[in-house]
Structure formats: C-alpha cells, structure tokens
Motif scaffolding. Structure first.
Motif, PDB file in Angstrom:
ATOM      1  N   LEU A   1       1.151  -0.936  -0.364  1.00 25.67           N
ATOM      2  CA  LEU A   1       0.159  -0.179  -0.297  1.00 25.67           C
ATOM      3  C   LEU A   1       0.703   0.940  -0.157  1.00 25.67           C
ATOM      4  O   LEU A   1       1.843   1.571   0.659  1.00 25.67           O
ATOM      5  N   GLU A   2       0.550   2.224  -0.669  1.00 22.93           N
ATOM      6  CA  GLU A   2       1.263   3.335  -0.718  1.00 22.93           C
ATOM      7  C   GLU A   2       0.090   4.372   0.054  1.00 22.93           C
ATOM      8  O   GLU A   2      -1.029   4.852  -0.585  1.00 22.93           O
ATOM      9  N   LEU A   3       0.779   5.206   1.007  1.00 27.14           N
ATOM     10  CA  LEU A   3       0.154   5.749   1.694  1.00 27.14           C
ATOM     11  C   LEU A   3       0.281   6.950   1.430  1.00 27.14           C
ATOM     12  O   LEU A   3       1.239   7.563   0.712  1.00 27.14           O
ATOM     13  N   ASN A   4      -0.934   8.180   1.502  1.00 31.03           N
ATOM     14  CA  ASN A   4      -0.993   9.441   1.774  1.00 31.03           C
ATOM     15  C   ASN A   4       0.029  10.022   2.836  1.00 31.03           C
ATOM     16  O   ASN A   4       0.220   9.996   3.531  1.00 31.03           O
ATOM     17  N   GLY A   5       1.048  10.899   1.950  1.00 35.55           N
ATOM     18  CA  GLY A   5       2.106  11.683   3.466  1.00 35.55           C
ATOM     19  C   GLY A   5       2.982  11.152   3.465  1.00 35.55           C
ATOM     20  O   GLY A   5       3.621  11.566   4.750  1.00 35.55           O
ATOM     21  N   GLY A   6       3.589  10.366   2.273  1.00 36.63           N
ATOM     22  CA  GLY A   6       4.991   9.703   2.449  1.00 36.63           C
ATOM     23  C   GLY A   6       4.964   8.535   3.835  1.00 36.63           C
ATOM     24  O   GLY A   6       4.017   8.436   4.244  1.00 36.63           O
ATOM     25  N   LEU A   7       6.050   9.560   4.635  1.00 34.34           N
ATOM     26  CA  LEU A   7       6.652   8.381   5.593  1.00 34.34           C
ATOM     27  C   LEU A   7       5.861   8.459   6.788  1.00 34.34           C
ATOM     28  O   LEU A   7       5.259   8.144   8.091  1.00 34.34           O
ATOM     29  N   ALA A   8       5.209  10.047   6.676  1.00 35.28           N
ATOM     30  CA  ALA A   8       4.371  10.190   7.879  1.00 35.28           C
ATOM     31  C   ALA A   8       2.682   9.766   8.163  1.00 35.28           C
ATOM     32  O   ALA A   8       2.772   9.422   8.984  1.00 35.28           O
ATOM     33  N   SER A  28      19.677   5.908   1.196  1.00 36.06           N
ATOM     34  CA  SER A  28      18.157   7.308   1.538  1.00 36.06           C
ATOM     35  C   SER A  28      17.166   7.328   0.915  1.00 36.06           C
ATOM     36  O   SER A  28      16.400   6.716   0.113  1.00 36.06           O
ATOM     37  N   PRO A  29      16.398   8.591   1.202  1.00 34.82           N
ATOM     38  CA  PRO A  29      14.372   8.481   0.481  1.00 34.82           C
ATOM     39  C   PRO A  29      15.132   8.356  -0.795  1.00 34.82           C
ATOM     40  O   PRO A  29      14.409   8.244  -1.433  1.00 34.82           O
ATOM     41  N   ALA A  30      15.223   9.144  -1.237  1.00 29.91           N
ATOM     42  CA  ALA A  30      16.307   9.188  -3.133  1.00 29.91           C
ATOM     43  C   ALA A  30      16.236   8.134  -3.887  1.00 29.91           C
ATOM     44  O   ALA A  30      15.935   7.566  -4.301  1.00 29.91           O
ATOM     45  N   GLN A  31      17.420   7.350  -2.875  1.00 30.82           N
ATOM     46  CA  GLN A  31      18.294   5.958  -3.398  1.00 30.82           C
ATOM     47  C   GLN A  31      16.367   4.903  -3.209  1.00 30.82           C
ATOM     48  O   GLN A  31      16.460   3.905  -4.352  1.00 30.82           O
ATOM     49  N   ARG A  32      15.599   5.248  -2.097  1.00 29.42           N
ATOM     50  CA  ARG A  32      15.154   4.167  -2.586  1.00 29.42           C
ATOM     51  C   ARG A  32      13.048   4.627  -3.386  1.00 29.42           C
ATOM     52  O   ARG A  32      13.239   3.588  -3.585  1.00 29.42           O
ATOM     53  N   ALA A  33      13.700   5.625  -3.687  1.00 33.82           N
ATOM     54  CA  ALA A  33      12.585   5.996  -5.136  1.00 33.82           C
ATOM     55  C   ALA A  33      12.640   6.417  -6.020  1.00 33.82           C
ATOM     56  O   ALA A  33      12.063   5.172  -6.688  1.00 33.82           O
ATOM     57  N   ALA A  34      14.205   5.677  -6.392  1.00 40.74           N
ATOM     58  CA  ALA A  34      15.275   5.075  -7.464  1.00 40.74           C
ATOM     59  C   ALA A  34      14.648   4.330  -7.264  1.00 40.74           C
ATOM     60  O   ALA A  34      14.434   3.239  -8.989  1.00 40.74           O
ATOM     61  N   ALA A  35      14.312   3.217  -6.754  1.00 37.15           N
ATOM     62  CA  ALA A  35      14.215   1.858  -6.525  1.00 37.15           C
ATOM     63  C   ALA A  35      12.373   1.480  -6.285  1.00 37.15           C
ATOM     64  O   ALA A  35      12.105   0.888  -6.555  1.00 37.15           O
ATOM     65  N   ILE A  53      10.820   2.343  -4.584  1.00 39.97           N
ATOM     66  CA  ILE A  53       9.890   2.174  -3.134  1.00 39.97           C
ATOM     67  C   ILE A  53       9.584   3.563  -2.139  1.00 39.97           C
ATOM     68  O   ILE A  53      10.674   4.321  -1.424  1.00 39.97           O
ATOM     69  N   PRO A  54       8.338   3.829  -2.427  1.00 42.40           N
ATOM     70  CA  PRO A  54       8.793   4.786  -2.096  1.00 42.40           C
ATOM     71  C   PRO A  54       8.177   5.671  -0.261  1.00 42.40           C
ATOM     72  O   PRO A  54       7.936   4.096  -0.045  1.00 42.40           O
ATOM     73  N   ASP A  55       8.524   6.239   0.471  1.00 45.29           N
ATOM     74  CA  ASP A  55       8.839   6.482   2.308  1.00 45.29           C
ATOM     75  C   ASP A  55       7.442   5.609   2.702  1.00 45.29           C
ATOM     76  O   ASP A  55       7.266   5.637   3.689  1.00 45.29           O
ATOM     77  N   GLY A  56       6.088   6.628   1.631  1.00 36.76           N
ATOM     78  CA  GLY A  56       5.325   5.786   2.397  1.00 36.76           C
ATOM     79  C   GLY A  56       4.687   4.293   2.251  1.00 36.76           C
ATOM     80  O   GLY A  56       3.633   3.603   2.221  1.00 36.76           O
ATOM     81  N   LEU A  57       5.281   3.777   1.746  1.00 32.78           N
ATOM     82  CA  LEU A  57       5.014   2.342   1.597  1.00 32.78           C
ATOM     83  C   LEU A  57       4.757   1.221   2.652  1.00 32.78           C
ATOM     84  O   LEU A  57       5.738   1.740   3.589  1.00 32.78           O
ATOM     85  N   LEU A  58       3.863   1.342   2.703  1.00 36.63           N
ATOM     86  CA  LEU A  58       3.002  -0.210   4.104  1.00 36.63           C
ATOM     87  C   LEU A  58       3.318  -1.983   3.245  1.00 36.63           C
ATOM     88  O   LEU A  58       2.232  -1.499   2.038  1.00 36.63           O
ATOM     89  N   ARG A  59       3.977  -1.998   3.783  1.00 33.03           N
ATOM     90  CA  ARG A  59       3.617  -3.888   3.352  1.00 33.03           C
ATOM     91  C   ARG A  59       2.930  -5.012   4.230  1.00 33.03           C
ATOM     92  O   ARG A  59       3.382  -4.445   5.814  1.00 33.03           O
TER      93      ARG A  59
END
Ligand code: PLP
Length: 390
Positions: free
Chosen positions: A308-315, A352-359, A361-367
C-alpha cells in the motif's frame, strides 16, 4: 554415487503405525559393528549416526520439499540465510564472478558484498527489471546469477525464463530465492532455475515459530552444498525439522487461502484509492499491475503480500501503521498471522529517500503479509487505521 545425506522424493505408502512422525533428538546413535560405522562415517549411506551429518527428521522434511519442487533432492539449513549463503559459497571459489540482482533480499546482498568479496569473489549488480543490463554483464564470464521474484516490497515480477535463458547461454548457473512465492504459487525449477532457495521460516513453517532454510535442485549441484553444510555445521536441527513436517500437510491450504485473501484485500482497497484515501495499492494479480501478464505466465496466483502506498509519505505510513489493531507490526511473512512492515524503516532503511524512490519504494509504502484472519477482518482493520490516521 553414494546414497545422499539429504532427502530425496519418496513414494507415498499407506499410513501405518503412529501418524505423527517420531522426533529423534539423540545427537548420536549406537551402531552394530565397525563396517556400519565406517560406511556411515564415510557418508556412503544415510542413517541415524551423528546429527551434524544427517538425521531422520531433516531428511523427511527435505524429501517433502524435493517432491514439491520436482527436484532430485533438497538440503535443509538452520535458517534461510544459512541456505542461501551455503548455496552460493559451495559453488564459488576465488576469482569467480557473481551477478547479483539489485532487487534482492538484503541478507543475500549483505553476505555477497561483505563475505564473498573477502574470499576473492567479484560481485557485480544488475537490475532484474531491465534485462539488457544482465545481457551486457554476461558478455564477461560469470559463475552464478542470483535473483528473486516477486521483488520485495514493490511486488514487481521478474521474467524468470528470460534470466534463465540468458544465464544458460553464457554458461552461468541461476540461484533463485523463492521465499516470496513458494509452490504451489510458483515452481521455480519448472521455470528453469538451477537452484531454488527458500527461507522455510516463512510459508513452509507457516506459524512464525520455526527458523529454517532449504535449497532444492539437481544432485550434482546439491552434493557440494551438502558437503558445505557438513563442514560448516549449518544443519537444520531435528526439532524445527519436525515442526516443518507438522506444517507440511496444510501448506497448500494456507498458501491458497492467504493468497485469495491478499487479492481480495488488494481489490477492495482499489475503492479507497479511487476515493483518495490511499495513493496506490499493488498486487501482481491486479489489472493495473505493470507485470500482470508476466505474473500470469509464470505464477499460479499473485502471492500473499499486498503493498500500500499511503498519502503523506513516511509520516502518513507511520500514522496508519501505528493504528493497526489486527495486523501485527512485525517483520517476516508467510505465517498464519498478518504482519505489516514499513520498508523505509526495515529492509530498505540503509538507503536514502532518493535511493528508495529510484528503486520504486516510496517512503509511504506499507507492506502487508496476509495471514488467515480473513479478508473482511483485515480490510476492516486497514480501513479503520486509514480513517483514524486522517
Ligand atoms: N530471503 C527472503 C526473500 C527473505 O524475506 C528472508 C527473510 O526475511 C530470507 C531470505 C532469509 O531467511 P531467514 O530469516 O530464514 O534466514
């Protein structure tokens, strides 16, 4: 060839005597004479002898895996990482080159990059989602190509047959981590890989109470892996082997029910995406999944994990995560309990958040690794957490 010290497929006979197999804990066993001792010690036959070499409960579990995977045999280890590191180390020597997918379990890349390189092995990376890079990398000799599918936590699907064909044409062996989609979801040996490795801690154990690993394949590839296990002592102990035997008859039922629930949850959450309560939901069987056709060509279902990708990124992801009631906040997958993790804090925390995004994997991802509580219960839990978090 000597009788292998690992399990091979066994014909089913009628169930006679105790239906639950005996657990044999004795680390050593008395032998009738010198000749028996010699044959067992030389590894010419398998039997109850000294448990680091081989034991009855371990071989019984290995036989079940070998049969399920359609393999000559299987070699069981004390954990998934012991199995993966053993499979790699047993087939490599100084000067060899390994091609390791970028999108692979962090424990596997950790072993390759910290340990294999110390012993003179070259480790080069490739993207399993852009196979032109693999083709180019295979222009130079490589011993092993190591990869997995579906990929954690994006649930993208790799073209297993294409990787196998490229590796084979270049004379490289393929080592595949099948943990995320065990049989009956995916039969990796049927797709052509040379060795399939499982963290049996996950679906094979199925109850979050066993740590184990196993490698299956052809005899000539398993023999050095069994010898490595004997020399390093990384063998699976009888107690977890017995628990794995105990879990075995329900494997198919569990996996099919968990997979059906995962798909129902993913389909259900599409309404929440449409309503803007959620940014995205991913599962390989959904119509908008980028690898949907590939998944259908090589899998028998989309697996038991939903991203799931949540609204509002990691927070936003943290807020939903903290409000789950029924889904446990815990790493791992494949058990009867549903588990949620935040990859930005666990498997991919080192990026880093940028490396995750490149892969991807947005920071708002919940598995969410789906268990057996039922799709309705789990969907309700996710929806109440979504509502409470906003
Ligand atoms: N491979 C994958 C895909 C995994 O998810 C894991 C564990 O999470 C492993 C291998 C390692 O297995 P274990 O924890 O049993 O050593």
């Amino acid at each position: 060839m000597h009788e292998p010290l690992y399990g091979t497929p066994r014909p089913h006979g009628p169930l006679l005597g105790p239906l639950s197999p005996p657990l044999l804990r004795s680390t050593t066993a008395g032998q009738p004479d010198a000749e028996t001792l010699r044959a067992l010690g030389a590894g010419e036959r398998a039997g109850e002898f000294y448990q680091r070499l081989s034991h009855t409960n371990g071989r019984a579990f290995e036989s079940l895996v070998a049969e399920l995977e359609g393999a000559d045999g299987a070699v069981a280890f004390a954990s998934g990482m012991a199995a993966m590191s053993g499979a790699l180390a047993a087939h490599l020597r100084a000067g060899d080159r390994v091609l390791l997918a970028e999108e692979i379990y962090g424990g596997t890349s950790g072993f390759a990059l910290h340990d294999l390189v110390r012993f003179g092995v070259t480790v080069d990376r490739f993207s399993a989602l852009q196979l032109d890079g693999l083709r180019a990398a295979l222009a130079r000799p490589a011993k092993l190509v190591v990869f997995e599918s579906p990929i954690n936590p994006t649930l993208r699907v790799v073209d297993v047959r294409a990787v196998v064909a490229m590796a084979r044409a270049a004379g490289a062996l393929t080592v595949f981590d099948g943990t995320f989609a065990p049989p009956p979801i995916q039969l990796a040996l049927e797709l052509g890989v040379d060795l399939v490795v499982h963290s049996a801690t996950k679906f094979f154990g199925g109850h979050s109470d066993v740590l184990a690993g196993v490698v299956a394949g052809r005899h000539e590839l398993l023999a050095p892996i069994e010898a490595w296990r004997r020399r390093t002592g990384a063998v699976l102990a009888p107690d977890p082997a017995w628990l794995l035997q105990r879990s075995w008859p329900t494997l198919r039922l569990r996996v099919e029910a968990q997979q059906a629930a995962a798909l129902a949850i993913a389909e259900g959450l599409r309404a929440d995406v449409a309503a803007g309560r959620l940014r995205a939901v991913s599962h390989p069987w959904l119509p908008d999944h980028p690898d949907r056709a590939l998944a259908r060509a090589q899998m028998h279902g989309g697996g038991c994990v939903v991203a799931l990708e949540l609204n509002g990124g990691l927070a936003g992801a943290r807020a939903v995560f903290d409000r789950l009631h029924r889904i446990a906040r815990a790493p791992s997958l494949g058990g009867i309990e549903s588990l949620a993790t935040l990859p930005a804090f666990t498997t991919h925390a080192a990026l880093s958040p940028a490396q995750r995004a490149a892969a991807g994997i947005p920071d708002g991802l919940l598995r969410v690794a789906v268990g057996l509580e039922g799709a309705d219960v789990l969907l309700a839990d996710l929806r109440q957490a979504l509502a409470a978090a906003t």
